[in-house]
Design a protein around this motif. Structure first.
Motif, mmCIF file in Angstrom:
data_model
loop_
_atom_site.group_PDB
_atom_site.id
_atom_site.type_symbol
_atom_site.label_atom_id
_atom_site.label_comp_id
_atom_site.label_asym_id
_atom_site.label_seq_id
_atom_site.Cartn_x
_atom_site.Cartn_y
_atom_site.Cartn_z
ATOM 1 N N ASN A 1 -12.333 -4.547 -13.661
ATOM 2 C CA ASN A 1 -12.259 -6.010 -13.687
ATOM 3 C C ASN A 1 -12.887 -6.500 -14.978
ATOM 4 N N GLY A 2 -12.089 -7.154 -15.815
ATOM 5 C CA GLY A 2 -12.641 -7.685 -17.048
ATOM 6 C C GLY A 2 -11.697 -7.537 -18.214
ATOM 7 N N ILE A 3 -12.272 -7.295 -19.401
ATOM 8 C CA ILE A 3 -11.500 -7.195 -20.637
ATOM 9 C C ILE A 3 -11.743 -5.826 -21.260
ATOM 10 N N GLN B 1 -6.694 3.131 -11.528
ATOM 11 C CA GLN B 1 -6.210 2.422 -10.346
ATOM 12 C C GLN B 1 -5.837 0.993 -10.729
ATOM 13 N N SER B 2 -6.426 -0.004 -10.105
ATOM 14 C CA SER B 2 -5.993 -1.390 -10.306
ATOM 15 C C SER B 2 -6.792 -2.091 -11.396
ATOM 16 N N LEU B 3 -6.136 -3.064 -12.033
ATOM 17 C CA LEU B 3 -6.762 -3.867 -13.083
ATOM 18 C C LEU B 3 -6.708 -5.337 -12.715
ATOM 19 N N ARG B 4 -7.828 -6.011 -12.890
ATOM 20 C CA ARG B 4 -7.871 -7.469 -12.848
ATOM 21 C C ARG B 4 -8.502 -7.929 -14.158
ATOM 22 N N GLU C 1 -2.090 1.708 -10.979
ATOM 23 C CA GLU C 1 -1.615 1.029 -9.774
ATOM 24 C C GLU C 1 -1.304 -0.430 -10.094
ATOM 25 N N ASP C 2 -1.860 -1.381 -9.367
ATOM 26 C CA ASP C 2 -1.501 -2.788 -9.543
ATOM 27 C C ASP C 2 -2.313 -3.450 -10.649
ATOM 28 N N MET C 3 -1.723 -4.497 -11.239
ATOM 29 C CA MET C 3 -2.406 -5.268 -12.267
ATOM 30 C C MET C 3 -2.273 -6.753 -11.978
ATOM 31 N N HIS C 4 -3.368 -7.473 -12.120
ATOM 32 C CA HIS C 4 -3.368 -8.935 -12.089
ATOM 33 C C HIS C 4 -3.997 -9.394 -13.403
ATOM 34 N N GLY C 5 -3.153 -9.860 -14.315
ATOM 35 C CA GLY C 5 -3.677 -10.272 -15.609
ATOM 36 C C GLY C 5 -2.661 -10.104 -16.711
ATOM 37 N N MET C 6 -3.094 -9.477 -17.820
ATOM 38 C CA MET C 6 -2.239 -9.399 -18.998
ATOM 39 C C MET C 6 -2.459 -8.099 -19.740
ATOM 40 N N GLN C 7 -1.357 -7.545 -20.262
ATOM 41 C CA GLN C 7 -1.385 -6.391 -21.145
ATOM 42 C C GLN C 7 -0.749 -6.773 -22.482
ATOM 43 N N ILE C 8 -1.437 -6.479 -23.582
ATOM 44 C CA ILE C 8 -0.925 -6.738 -24.923
ATOM 45 C C ILE C 8 -1.135 -5.481 -25.755
ATOM 46 N N SER C 9 -0.066 -4.940 -26.357
ATOM 47 C CA SER C 9 -0.224 -3.733 -27.165
ATOM 48 C C SER C 9 0.789 -3.700 -28.297
ATOM 49 N N GLY C 10 0.534 -2.793 -29.258
ATOM 50 C CA GLY C 10 1.423 -2.657 -30.402
ATOM 51 C C GLY C 10 2.651 -1.828 -30.129
ATOM 52 N N SER D 1 2.624 -2.743 -8.976
ATOM 53 C CA SER D 1 3.118 -4.095 -9.187
ATOM 54 C C SER D 1 2.166 -4.875 -10.091
ATOM 55 N N PHE D 2 2.715 -5.778 -10.906
ATOM 56 C CA PHE D 2 1.846 -6.624 -11.726
ATOM 57 C C PHE D 2 2.151 -8.089 -11.479
#
Length: 256
Positions: free
Chosen positions: A29-31, A42-45, A58-67, A75-76
């Motif tokens: 949980n975090g950045i 596992q899961s990301l928030r 596993e599941d993600m609630h938030g944002m992914q940014i990559s090059g 599920s996200f």
């Protein structure tokens, strides 16, 4: 904060900053921000930002940014922004050159190619009065489609070899039984190679609009005719090189 790595064997919360990679064995949980990779087992928030790729098992609630790429094994809910985005399912936004989801998706995909298990990949072979011989791959969903391809001889066959690469995006609707109408907008990059030694520009770009009529002969074969309008321009100056009507016709192969 790590010059190379941050590794958390179990779940953690807060901020991870690393020059190379951040790894969380369980949930996070975090950045998490790194120069190369962010991996959550596992899961990301929260938010993953990296120079190369982000992976959430596993599941993600938030944002992914990559090059380069973002991957969510489950599920996200949120957004994926990278040249390549992949998820099992999702609700939100995918923005990239290639976007893919395996199961359900409730949201919006914006990219050169948007794919899912129902996407039909079809081969298009056609000729026309712009580039004379063309081959393309059409990625077709229920209503919308994109086409990536190339063609030869933008100039006449009597001139030296010239070629192009093109991208088109459009919408298709049924007209009557096996007859369909579609419209798309396209961008074309043109290379004239050795023709530049004979007074032709070395390269051009073209913006084009088309309307297509397509008749499906069988489940695996269709024929189409195209009418449209386009113009080619110089890259290095705002001047039109050529413009006019587009006329094309060809076949579509593989399953509809």
């Amino acid at each position: 904060i790590g010059g190379l790595l941050n590794i958390s064997g179990e779940s953690s919360s807060g901020v991870h900053l690393a020059g190379l990679a951040n790894i969380a064995g369980e949930s996070f949980n975090g950045i998490t921000t790194s120069g190369l990779l962010n991996i959550v087992g596992q899961s990301l928030r929260g938010i993953q930002i990296s120079g190369l790729g982000n992976i959430t098992g596993e599941d993600m609630h938030g944002m992914q940014i990559s090059g380069l790429g973002n991957v969510v094994g489950g599920s996200f809910t949120g957004a994926q922004l990278a040249p390549m985005n992949m998820a099992k399912s999702g609700k939100g936004l995918q923005i990239g050159l290639f976007n893919y989801y395996k199961e359900n998706f409730d949201g919006f995909q914006l990219g050169l190619v948007n794919a899912n298990p129902d996407t039909k990949v079809q081969l298009m072979l056609f000729g026309g009065n712009t580039t004379k011989l063309n081959v393309g791959a059409r990625f077709k969903n229920k209503l919308f489609y994109t086409i990536l391809g190339g063609g030869t001889h933008y100039l006449d066959f009597s001139d030296k070899f010239s070629a192009s690469l093109f991208y088109r995006a459009g919408l298709e609707l049924p007209l009557y039984k096996q007859l369909f109408i579609s419209g798309d907008l396209g961008f074309q990059h043109i290379e004239n190679f050795k023709n530049k030694d004979y007074g032709f520009p070395a390269r051009l770009y073209a913006l084009q609009a088309r309307v297509n009529l397509e008749y499906r002969l069988t489940d695996r074969l269709g024929i189409f005719v195209t009418g449209g309008y386009g113009g080619s321009r110089y890259y290095n100056k705002g001047v039109t090189y050529d413009k006019g009507v587009i006329l094309e016709g060809g076949v579509v192969l593989f399953k509809y």
